[in-house]
Design an enzyme around this catalytic site. Sequence first.
Site, mmCIF file in Angstrom:
data_model
loop_
_atom_site.group_PDB
_atom_site.id
_atom_site.type_symbol
_atom_site.label_atom_id
_atom_site.label_comp_id
_atom_site.label_asym_id
_atom_site.label_seq_id
_atom_site.Cartn_x
_atom_site.Cartn_y
_atom_site.Cartn_z
ATOM 1 N N GLU A 48 1.528 -5.160 23.224
ATOM 2 C CA GLU A 48 2.154 -3.908 23.644
ATOM 3 C C GLU A 48 1.475 -3.374 24.905
ATOM 4 O O GLU A 48 0.263 -3.519 25.041
ATOM 5 C CB GLU A 48 2.047 -2.877 22.514
ATOM 6 C CG GLU A 48 2.834 -3.296 21.286
ATOM 7 C CD GLU A 48 2.513 -2.460 20.061
ATOM 8 O OE1 GLU A 48 1.795 -1.445 20.198
ATOM 9 O OE2 GLU A 48 2.968 -2.807 18.976
ATOM 10 N N ARG A 54 1.795 -4.216 12.391
ATOM 11 C CA ARG A 54 1.133 -4.585 13.641
ATOM 12 C C ARG A 54 1.767 -5.877 14.156
ATOM 13 O O ARG A 54 2.090 -6.768 13.373
ATOM 14 C CB ARG A 54 -0.371 -4.818 13.434
ATOM 15 C CG ARG A 54 -1.210 -3.569 13.295
ATOM 16 C CD ARG A 54 -1.339 -2.773 14.604
ATOM 17 N NE ARG A 54 -2.169 -1.591 14.455
ATOM 18 C CZ ARG A 54 -1.722 -0.400 14.035
ATOM 19 N NH1 ARG A 54 -0.452 -0.246 13.725
ATOM 20 N NH2 ARG A 54 -2.547 0.637 13.945
ATOM 21 N N GLY A 105 0.843 -1.193 0.000
ATOM 22 C CA GLY A 105 0.000 0.000 0.000
ATOM 23 C C GLY A 105 0.876 1.241 0.000
ATOM 24 O O GLY A 105 2.011 1.214 -0.477
ATOM 25 N N SER A 129 1.056 -9.186 -1.913
ATOM 26 C CA SER A 129 -0.131 -8.461 -1.448
ATOM 27 C C SER A 129 -1.344 -9.281 -1.893
ATOM 28 O O SER A 129 -1.175 -10.334 -2.507
ATOM 29 C CB SER A 129 -0.174 -7.047 -2.014
ATOM 30 O OG SER A 129 -0.264 -7.103 -3.409
ATOM 31 N N ALA A 136 6.395 4.517 14.981
ATOM 32 C CA ALA A 136 6.685 4.757 13.568
ATOM 33 C C ALA A 136 6.053 6.041 13.050
ATOM 34 O O ALA A 136 6.559 6.660 12.129
ATOM 35 C CB ALA A 136 6.228 3.573 12.720
ATOM 36 N N ILE A 157 2.401 2.795 2.448
ATOM 37 C CA ILE A 157 3.651 2.641 3.212
ATOM 38 C C ILE A 157 4.629 1.748 2.460
ATOM 39 O O ILE A 157 5.801 2.088 2.302
ATOM 40 C CB ILE A 157 3.365 2.056 4.616
ATOM 41 C CG1 ILE A 157 2.553 3.062 5.452
ATOM 42 C CG2 ILE A 157 4.653 1.670 5.323
ATOM 43 C CD1 ILE A 157 2.000 2.501 6.743
ATOM 44 N N HIS A 179 6.592 1.225 19.260
ATOM 45 C CA HIS A 179 5.455 1.580 18.393
ATOM 46 C C HIS A 179 5.413 3.096 18.148
ATOM 47 O O HIS A 179 4.409 3.756 18.465
ATOM 48 C CB HIS A 179 4.131 1.095 19.008
ATOM 49 C CG HIS A 179 3.022 0.991 17.975
ATOM 50 N ND1 HIS A 179 1.965 0.141 18.086
ATOM 51 C CD2 HIS A 179 2.836 1.637 16.798
ATOM 52 C CE1 HIS A 179 1.153 0.269 17.050
ATOM 53 N NE2 HIS A 179 1.663 1.185 16.250
#
Lengths: 327, 327
Positions: free
Chosen positions: A273, A244, A165, A186, A293, A167, A291
């Site tokens: 997390e 994730r 996608g 994908s 980013a 990113i 986490h």
Amino acid sequence: MENQEVAAKLLPKVLILEPPGVFTAFETEFSQKFECLRAWESPIPTDEFLDAHARSVEAMLVSGFTPITSSVLHRVPSLRCIVTTSVGLDHMDLQECRRREIAVANAGNVFSEDVADLAVALLIDVLRRITAADRFVRGEIWPIKGEYPLGSKLGGKRVGIVGLGSIGLDVAKRLEAFGCILSYNSRKKKPSVPFPFYSNACELAANCEVLVICCALTEETHHMINYEVLSALGKEGVVVNIARGGIIDEKELVRCLVQGDIAGAGLDVFENEPEVPRELFGLANVVLSPHRAVFTEESFRDAFELILGNFEAFFSNKPLLSPVMDV
Amino acid sequence: MENQEVAAKLLPKVLILEPPGVFTAFETEFSQKFECLRAWESPIPTDEFLDAHARSVEAMLVSGFTPITSSVLHRVPSLRCIVTTSVGLDHMDLQECRRREIAVANAGNVFSEDVADLAVALLIDVLRRITAADRFVRGEIWPIKGEYPLGSKLGGKRVGIVGLGSIGLDVAKRLEAFGCILSYNSRKKKPSVPFPFYSNACELAANCEVLVICCALTEETHHMINYEVLSALGKEGVVVNIARGGIIDEKELVRCLVQGDIAGAGLDVFENEPEVPRELFGLANVVLSPHRAVFTEESFRDAFELILGNFEAFFSNKPLLSPVMDV
């Protein structure tokens, strides 16, 4: 004071269960445009707070860390629009949103570049052992030991991007400049993309030395990176995850790292997390990030503008700026 | 055994004072092609060792860490060729080499990509606080504190490259893919380069948020990055140095970092390696690397091939492959 109160009553209402990260910088600015119904500041329990606004509030702002379950949605039947500050949607019951005809907007692509930057940095970090080298210097081991192990060169590495996608494409654009050889997996092949496509993660891994996980967490991608995929990646393989935690079978990843079945990992996300498997703390070939980013000042400003724009669009009956699901 | 000794006697001789880094992997392979005169393995003092070979050895292999002074050169008048495994030449008395008509070859561009990769990684590391974040996670502070400070986005940053040789160009190529706005300083403007040129480092710094130091250490560049330049860079400024420690006035750099006159630094090199200023150990906004920008397996292989090629060329009276100074 009275005028302000009157003005506040005229502002459109937005329900907020927990303060999203962007509020650290932009809460005041947001409050000037919307009347914030702050559940976390209320002395009454959340359920009662929701009940109190159940028939009047049409919009809700949520962060990626607030679960929006069917029972939350059930309590606020007047909801027509949810804006999440995250890109990922795995914290929300989207099916229930659709059933209730609630429009949903997310952070769109505002964070893509930051996430891609971190992915690349984590990858070089692991290959070149940068955070471990920083410990070597700070621990004053350099003058004693002199030698520090060789790293591995980024250029020429075969890098597989899982999820191409916004990113993933930004990661690809960056890694091309470093001379990496790219391929991807994908849901389906993208006609406009020149890199080789593999229809499953295991085949991709078998043809790469690096996997960069960029896909959404869904039922289909949960534990998609399992022992089989990690084995296919092999002893020289490196995994970077900025998507994730749940996309990787974390127990298997830890086992592979501890046993040397793969060479290293750069991880911004984890399955539970903020808990991180303790076995990773002793490993020099992993880089661990909490986490973060998307967490830059610049992206927070962009995200905030997008959130404002989405609510302004909703309240003036215009199309949302970054709809995930229109109604 | 006797045959091997005879064979060894027929191999061209190469003088080596200290084992270069590439010998960790390639010493055996090198020894099959050349008779290595290993000063560091000899029981006699280096000076006497040099005297013993003073009239017979024509070639020498040195690393970037071995000073080749005029007095070393004086002791071995038969020398005609020196190959250094480094890119930098600040450890060698080049004037004396020229006077004595000694040809010099260096590592050419084999390390440029690795050095550029590290420069980019150090920059993202500082901007996004990656090694500090790794300490945050390993120290189990994440579950307690939750919040970790925001980073700063790489895209859109104005980056000034000091020294636009092979490494500087590789840094530029990479940073363009991240959306950085590039400019540079070098001895003279390069007609083929599209980025704005500044004739001195101070002007460059005044127009940038990031300086990446990529130039050679020479008399002209020694302490070129001084207090004035760092002040011009300013409080939001970040310095990355993957060149040589002496290009920056280290005392001033440390003072600026401690006092917050600049925002951060990514340093692979220092003025008195392996000593690193202790004041840096407590700072979260610096990333410290033990002069390892070129240290990857792939580059070592490439460097070794180039070293071999240079000696083979020398001993067959052909032009050196990566001459710094021909005679």
